[in-house]
Scaffold this active site. Sequence first.
Site, PDB file in Angstrom:
ATOM      1  N   ARG A  14      -2.370  33.268  40.677  1.00  0.00           N
ATOM      2  CA  ARG A  14      -3.779  32.927  40.898  1.00  0.00           C
ATOM      3  C   ARG A  14      -4.286  31.876  39.900  1.00  0.00           C
ATOM      4  NH1 ARG A  14      -6.912  38.307  40.832  1.00  0.00           N
ATOM      5  NH2 ARG A  14      -5.292  38.814  39.334  1.00  0.00           N
ATOM      6  N   GLY A 434     -23.953  55.336  49.927  1.00  0.00           N
ATOM      7  CA  GLY A 434     -22.802  55.950  49.257  1.00  0.00           C
ATOM      8  C   GLY A 434     -22.617  55.548  47.816  1.00  0.00           C
ATOM      9  N   CYS A 518      -9.997  36.771  45.744  1.00  0.00           N
ATOM     10  CA  CYS A 518      -8.780  37.190  46.442  1.00  0.00           C
ATOM     11  C   CYS A 518      -8.833  38.693  46.674  1.00  0.00           C
ATOM     12  CB  CYS A 518      -7.552  36.894  45.588  1.00  0.00           C
ATOM     13  SG  CYS A 518      -7.363  35.150  45.237  1.00  0.00           S
ATOM     14  N   GLU A 607     -15.093  43.837  62.984  1.00  0.00           N
ATOM     15  CA  GLU A 607     -14.267  42.665  62.717  1.00  0.00           C
ATOM     16  C   GLU A 607     -12.869  42.774  63.304  1.00  0.00           C
ATOM     17  OE1 GLU A 607     -14.827  42.642  58.378  1.00  0.00           O
ATOM     18  OE2 GLU A 607     -12.668  42.461  58.273  1.00  0.00           O
ATOM     19  N   HIS A 643     -21.334  54.436  59.034  1.00  0.00           N
ATOM     20  CA  HIS A 643     -22.086  53.290  58.529  1.00  0.00           C
ATOM     21  C   HIS A 643     -21.366  52.007  58.912  1.00  0.00           C
ATOM     22  CE1 HIS A 643     -24.004  50.406  55.943  1.00  0.00           C
ATOM     23  NE2 HIS A 643     -22.851  50.146  55.368  1.00  0.00           N
ATOM     24  N   HIS A 696     -28.141  42.960  49.444  1.00  0.00           N
ATOM     25  CA  HIS A 696     -27.333  41.804  49.046  1.00  0.00           C
ATOM     26  C   HIS A 696     -28.088  40.876  48.101  1.00  0.00           C
ATOM     27  CE1 HIS A 696     -25.854  43.426  52.846  1.00  0.00           C
ATOM     28  NE2 HIS A 696     -24.670  43.229  52.304  1.00  0.00           N
TER      29      HIS A 696
HETATM   30  N1  GLN Z   1     -19.908  53.994  51.348  1.00  0.00           N
HETATM   31  C1  GLN Z   1     -19.626  52.643  51.022  1.00  0.00           C
HETATM   32  C2  GLN Z   1     -20.498  52.186  49.879  1.00  0.00           C
HETATM   33  O1  GLN Z   1     -21.604  52.585  49.810  1.00  0.00           O
HETATM   34  C3  GLN Z   1     -19.814  51.722  52.176  1.00  0.00           C
HETATM   35  C4  GLN Z   1     -19.412  50.316  51.833  1.00  0.00           C
HETATM   36  C5  GLN Z   1     -19.544  49.331  52.946  1.00  0.00           C
HETATM   37  O2  GLN Z   1     -20.197  49.576  53.922  1.00  0.00           O
HETATM   38  N2  GLN Z   1     -18.926  48.206  52.807  1.00  0.00           N
HETATM   39  O3  GLN Z   1     -20.099  51.415  49.051  1.00  0.00           O
HETATM   40 ZN    ZN Z   2     -22.190  48.483  54.395  1.00  0.00          ZN
END
Ligand code: GLN
Ligand code: ZN
Length: 753
Positions: A14, A434, A518, A607, A643, A696
Amino acid sequence: MSNIIGFPRIGQNRELKKALEAFWANKIPQSELESVAKALRAKHWALQKDLEYVCVNDFSYYDNVLDLAYALNAKPARFASLSGLEGYFAMARGSKEGVACEMTKWFNTNYHYVVPELSIDDAYKADASNIIAQYNEAKVLGYKPKIALIGVFTFLALSKITKGAPEEIFKKVKSAYFDLIDELITKLGKGIVIEFSEPIFVKGFDAGIFGLECSKGGSTIECIYNNMTEKGVKAIVSTFFEHSNELTEVLLKTSIHGIGLDFIHGAKNKDALESIAKSDKVLYAGVIDGRNIWVADLESKLALLDSIAHVVPKDRIVPSSSCSLLHVPFGKADEGKIEGEILSWLSFASEKITELLVLEDLFKSGGSAESKKFLESNKQINATRKSSTKTNNKAVRDRVKANTLTKRAQDFKARIKIQREELGYPDLATTTIGSFPQTPELRALRQNYKKGAINKAEYEKGIKEYITDCVRFQEEIGLDVLVHGEPERNDMVEYFGEQLEGFVFSQNGWVQSYGSRCVKPPIIFGDVSRPKPMTLEWSQFAQSLTSKIMKGMLTGPVTILNWSFVRDDLSRAEVCEQIALGIADEIDDLQKGGIRIIQVDEAAFKEGYPLRSENIKNYEAYALKCFKLSTAVAESKTQIHTHMCYSEFNDIIKTIEAMDADVISIETARSGNELLKVFKSVGYTNEVGPGVYDIHSPRIPSVEEIKTQIKALLEVLPKEQLWINPDCGLKTRKWEEVKPSLKNMVEATRAFR
Ligand code: GLN
Ligand code: ZN
């Protein structure tokens, strides 16, 4: 002669990642970054020296789509004042001048490209200097270069138009693209080889929609690629990740030199062989898998090539990688820790080049003594892989076959009644997804334990402290359903992979995800089973701290599958079923151990969708089946949540509904209630937790803001059906952000109650 479409650029260790991050942190000057890049290119070309060409311009400081945008001066206005690498990285990562361009997944891979923004106000202008410099670098070293370039159709299709009429913009971009080619020809001479990547063609994409004028009649594709030949380019156009039969026919009418097709992920490409035979095109036959890490079964590859040669003359066939090798790690030489037998089954980018060379030799001329020896040992390796007890666990196979528990005992209506009584949570119940913040101390704790610097007791003490803090905080602010915070997990797939049989982890098997980032996907080599509980202890510990409901937290089978390198000697559907039964075991242990709500995350469910619509049915069938297999074991009173980290459910809502989770949390925070409407429109009855704020961003949402969001949700679904939660896990955030945000979320919810 054999061919690859591109080579991973991040470096054996890397090096590129490290140099980029040092450069961004102002720790090294640009000149040093450039010399690291130059050394990497030289090293990677040396590995390719016996191929027909070495790939030039597959290298990138960040992303190839961005490279092309930049070479065409398709630069958003907010970065107009910036040039050179500064402007380039500003587009990729943002700068004080403005936010970064969006990033999104490159077809069905886990690689992300920078989405070009095109506006009618842009002054497109070609600058091929970067490509020319790399080309000359390769020449000086004595190699025969081939330029890897994103095709103009793929580029346009993946771009986002920010202002103006598409036809006008496309016309301008096309003309700049032609200028780029002209500049290459002028500086490098006629006859240069360019391999144009046109993966968009596998979508049966109709280039005509661009409305690009074609003076000589025929389709736009014909027009553009005929032009390449006229300009003096020896053009190869390659499609990958699926078959491209509709547009292969069109490409064959052009004057290009060669066509590249993926026979691994697009077996139907075989339907085009007759037409290829009738044309004069060289076929770059993608027979070595660029998406996976398994040693090739050379005998079957030879058979595949022979079957192609049955139709297309042998001297017009060049064995090739199915796509760029960007999607596999550099090489397996550094994998000291993987058990020898399993290691022998692996083949990373460097090994794939060797496979191609041997294959070519065997295919074209029967093979040298050396190649024959290689073939013999390859046969051996594949034979042991097939018969090994490591890949065949009879108990697992029998269990999959015998399993009859495929759905929950009662339907949702009956279940939810029981659950509401048992669990007693209010309408608009508040919860989180979570994870809680992964602090530097927490990471250090896990690493120290892994390294052996601290013992198990010390490690567990640290984790328990973290869980205790999480529980106390959640109780303090008054959340309804609590989580333990996932401090023991580095990654939502790796954590489970490490505890399941049939998985192995490489030490250095890094694959570029985006920019300098990565990932090291788990490798599923054998039959999967769960020897013992994976999350039970932590969940039980967390539950013991509180009288509120503690939600158990698992990663779903489809997500584990989609984020791993999956064995290629068993169907993905079967592998997924095995994982599903392992998760089912965990759910059963959790419910028996007093955990009453269990979330099964399916972050990567969407995905995994195939690129071509005709394959969607098959994927949906097994993905759905596996989710249900894993949750069928849950008693009616055990509430199953799932989720998903995205918001576009329009195409897949029926499948989501059929998953039959009692509660689904989704990402809608960034789109108001728009995306929730699809749930209403299909009459979705199960409970839904649409994210009420965007995790985010570091921004702390105000009470008012969240109230507005909840109000909007209530316009679509009734309060009895709604949960209130953030739109994803909180692990990437800081406590200073999480604490006030969640407090505000609870307060906003209370106002509605
Ligand atoms: N339970 C996971 C978290 O809270 C879900 C992560 C996700 O959806 N990418 O981190
Ligand atoms: Zn999520």
